[in-house]
Design a protein around this motif. Sequence first.
Motif, PDB file in Angstrom:
ATOM      1  N   UNK A   1       0.773  -1.133   0.102  1.00  0.00           N
ATOM      2  CA  UNK A   1      -0.123  -0.002   0.010  1.00  0.00           C
ATOM      3  C   UNK A   1       0.852   1.253  -0.126  1.00  0.00           C
ATOM      4  N   UNK A   2       0.347   2.462  -0.557  1.00  0.00           N
ATOM      5  CA  UNK A   2       1.156   3.394  -0.486  1.00  0.00           C
ATOM      6  C   UNK A   2       0.237   4.547  -0.382  1.00  0.00           C
ATOM      7  N   UNK A   3       0.335   5.829   0.151  1.00  0.00           N
ATOM      8  CA  UNK A   3      -0.229   6.941   0.538  1.00  0.00           C
ATOM      9  C   UNK A   3       0.628   8.411   0.311  1.00  0.00           C
ATOM     10  N   UNK A   4      -0.457   9.159  -0.208  1.00  0.00           N
ATOM     11  CA  UNK A   4       0.331  10.607  -0.557  1.00  0.00           C
ATOM     12  C   UNK A   4       0.803  11.218   0.566  1.00  0.00           C
ATOM     13  N   UNK A   5       1.407  12.182   0.298  1.00  0.00           N
ATOM     14  CA  UNK A   5       1.924  13.323   1.518  1.00  0.00           C
ATOM     15  C   UNK A   5       0.798  13.769   2.231  1.00  0.00           C
ATOM     16  N   UNK A   6      -0.352  13.977   1.598  1.00  0.00           N
ATOM     17  CA  UNK A   6      -1.592  14.673   2.174  1.00  0.00           C
ATOM     18  C   UNK A   6      -2.505  13.538   3.166  1.00  0.00           C
ATOM     19  N   UNK A   7      -2.135  12.603   2.275  1.00  0.00           N
ATOM     20  CA  UNK A   7      -3.174  11.365   2.761  1.00  0.00           C
ATOM     21  C   UNK A   7      -4.378  11.153   1.785  1.00  0.00           C
ATOM     22  N   UNK A   8      -4.487  11.927   0.822  1.00  0.00           N
ATOM     23  CA  UNK A   8      -5.718  12.161   0.096  1.00  0.00           C
ATOM     24  C   UNK A   8      -5.882  11.011  -1.179  1.00  0.00           C
ATOM     25  N   UNK A   9      -4.692  10.495  -1.523  1.00  0.00           N
ATOM     26  CA  UNK A   9      -4.411   9.582  -2.544  1.00  0.00           C
ATOM     27  C   UNK A   9      -3.768   8.046  -1.778  1.00  0.00           C
ATOM     28  N   UNK A  10      -4.490   7.048  -2.081  1.00  0.00           N
ATOM     29  CA  UNK A  10      -3.885   5.766  -1.673  1.00  0.00           C
ATOM     30  C   UNK A  10      -4.093   4.629  -2.750  1.00  0.00           C
ATOM     31  N   UNK A  11      -2.964   3.819  -2.591  1.00  0.00           N
ATOM     32  CA  UNK A  11      -2.900   2.710  -3.583  1.00  0.00           C
ATOM     33  C   UNK A  11      -2.804   1.428  -2.863  1.00  0.00           C
ATOM     34  N   UNK A  12      -3.410   0.369  -3.476  1.00  0.00           N
ATOM     35  CA  UNK A  12      -3.075  -0.932  -2.841  1.00  0.00           C
ATOM     36  C   UNK A  12      -2.807  -2.072  -3.936  1.00  0.00           C
ATOM     37  N   UNK A  13      -2.149  -3.070  -3.304  1.00  0.00           N
ATOM     38  CA  UNK A  13      -1.832  -4.336  -4.140  1.00  0.00           C
ATOM     39  C   UNK A  13      -3.463  -4.947  -4.182  1.00  0.00           C
ATOM     40  N   UNK A  14      -3.758  -5.619  -5.377  1.00  0.00           N
ATOM     41  CA  UNK A  14      -4.734  -6.206  -5.557  1.00  0.00           C
ATOM     42  C   UNK A  14      -5.178  -7.364  -4.502  1.00  0.00           C
ATOM     43  N   UNK A  15      -4.094  -7.798  -4.006  1.00  0.00           N
ATOM     44  CA  UNK A  15      -4.330  -8.998  -3.093  1.00  0.00           C
ATOM     45  C   UNK A  15      -4.646  -8.282  -1.708  1.00  0.00           C
ATOM     46  N   UNK A  16      -4.673  -7.107  -1.262  1.00  0.00           N
ATOM     47  CA  UNK A  16      -5.173  -6.826  -0.080  1.00  0.00           C
ATOM     48  C   UNK A  16      -6.202  -5.686  -0.239  1.00  0.00           C
ATOM     49  N   UNK A  17      -6.484  -5.343  -1.363  1.00  0.00           N
ATOM     50  CA  UNK A  17      -7.598  -4.421  -1.600  1.00  0.00           C
ATOM     51  C   UNK A  17      -8.801  -4.806  -0.977  1.00  0.00           C
ATOM     52  N   UNK A  18      -9.528  -3.877  -0.101  1.00  0.00           N
ATOM     53  CA  UNK A  18     -10.674  -4.145   0.632  1.00  0.00           C
ATOM     54  C   UNK A  18     -10.552  -4.862   1.948  1.00  0.00           C
ATOM     55  N   UNK A  19      -9.167  -5.076   2.091  1.00  0.00           N
ATOM     56  CA  UNK A  19      -9.108  -5.643   3.596  1.00  0.00           C
ATOM     57  C   UNK A  19      -8.090  -4.801   4.333  1.00  0.00           C
ATOM     58  N   UNK A  20      -7.134  -4.262   3.640  1.00  0.00           N
ATOM     59  CA  UNK A  20      -6.329  -3.261   4.463  1.00  0.00           C
ATOM     60  C   UNK A  20      -6.445  -1.839   4.038  1.00  0.00           C
ATOM     61  N   UNK A  21      -6.012  -1.124   4.956  1.00  0.00           N
ATOM     62  CA  UNK A  21      -6.350   0.290   4.954  1.00  0.00           C
ATOM     63  C   UNK A  21      -4.908   1.219   5.454  1.00  0.00           C
ATOM     64  N   UNK A  22      -4.394   2.001   4.552  1.00  0.00           N
ATOM     65  CA  UNK A  22      -3.368   2.711   4.694  1.00  0.00           C
ATOM     66  C   UNK A  22      -3.795   4.039   5.154  1.00  0.00           C
ATOM     67  N   UNK A  23      -3.202   4.788   6.628  1.00  0.00           N
ATOM     68  CA  UNK A  23      -3.546   6.012   6.741  1.00  0.00           C
ATOM     69  C   UNK A  23      -2.169   6.698   7.358  1.00  0.00           C
ATOM     70  N   UNK A  24      -2.340   8.159   7.608  1.00  0.00           N
ATOM     71  CA  UNK A  24      -1.049   8.557   8.043  1.00  0.00           C
ATOM     72  C   UNK A  24      -1.595   9.811   9.056  1.00  0.00           C
ATOM     73  N   UNK A  25      -0.937  10.156  10.078  1.00  0.00           N
ATOM     74  CA  UNK A  25      -1.097  11.181  11.243  1.00  0.00           C
ATOM     75  C   UNK A  25       0.275  12.054  11.013  1.00  0.00           C
ATOM     76  N   UNK A  26       0.182  13.057  10.192  1.00  0.00           N
ATOM     77  CA  UNK A  26       1.153  13.938   9.962  1.00  0.00           C
ATOM     78  C   UNK A  26       1.666  14.537  11.337  1.00  0.00           C
TER      79      UNK A  26
END
Length: 126
Positions: free
Chosen positions: A49-74
């Motif tokens: 998974x990946x997340x933008x510097x602002x947290x507004x954009x996220x990407x996931x591998x197909x194998x984890x999509x719908x199960x994993x969530x990436x987030x950040x607290x700057x």
Amino acid sequence: QVQLVESGGGLVQAGGSLRLSCAASGRTFSSYAMGWFRQAPGKERAFVAAISWSGSITYYADSVKGRFTISRDNAKNTVYLQMNSLKPEDTAVYYCAVRRGGYKPPSTDRADFGSWGQGTQVTVSS
């Protein structure tokens, strides 16, 4: 140079949940996209998974999509990976990493990431 420390790994039964944390220091954390990767025994390190510097954009591998969530607290210089409905095939060492270059978009390519943490083991039993 940024330092990254992952935590939150452990042993969990299939169907369970874990939340990984990655604490960063030594750089303006909020300017950089972040990513999570994993490496299972005998396999190459793979994008999760990946997340933008602002947290507004996220990407996931197909194998984890719908199960994993990436987030950040700057404010806390921390990125998280919430993992639900875990499967035995999710067993791996999980690494967080900093995307090279400030204010760059998130990436799924391991080569775009510079500093890496030491990893945290996640084991899912069947």
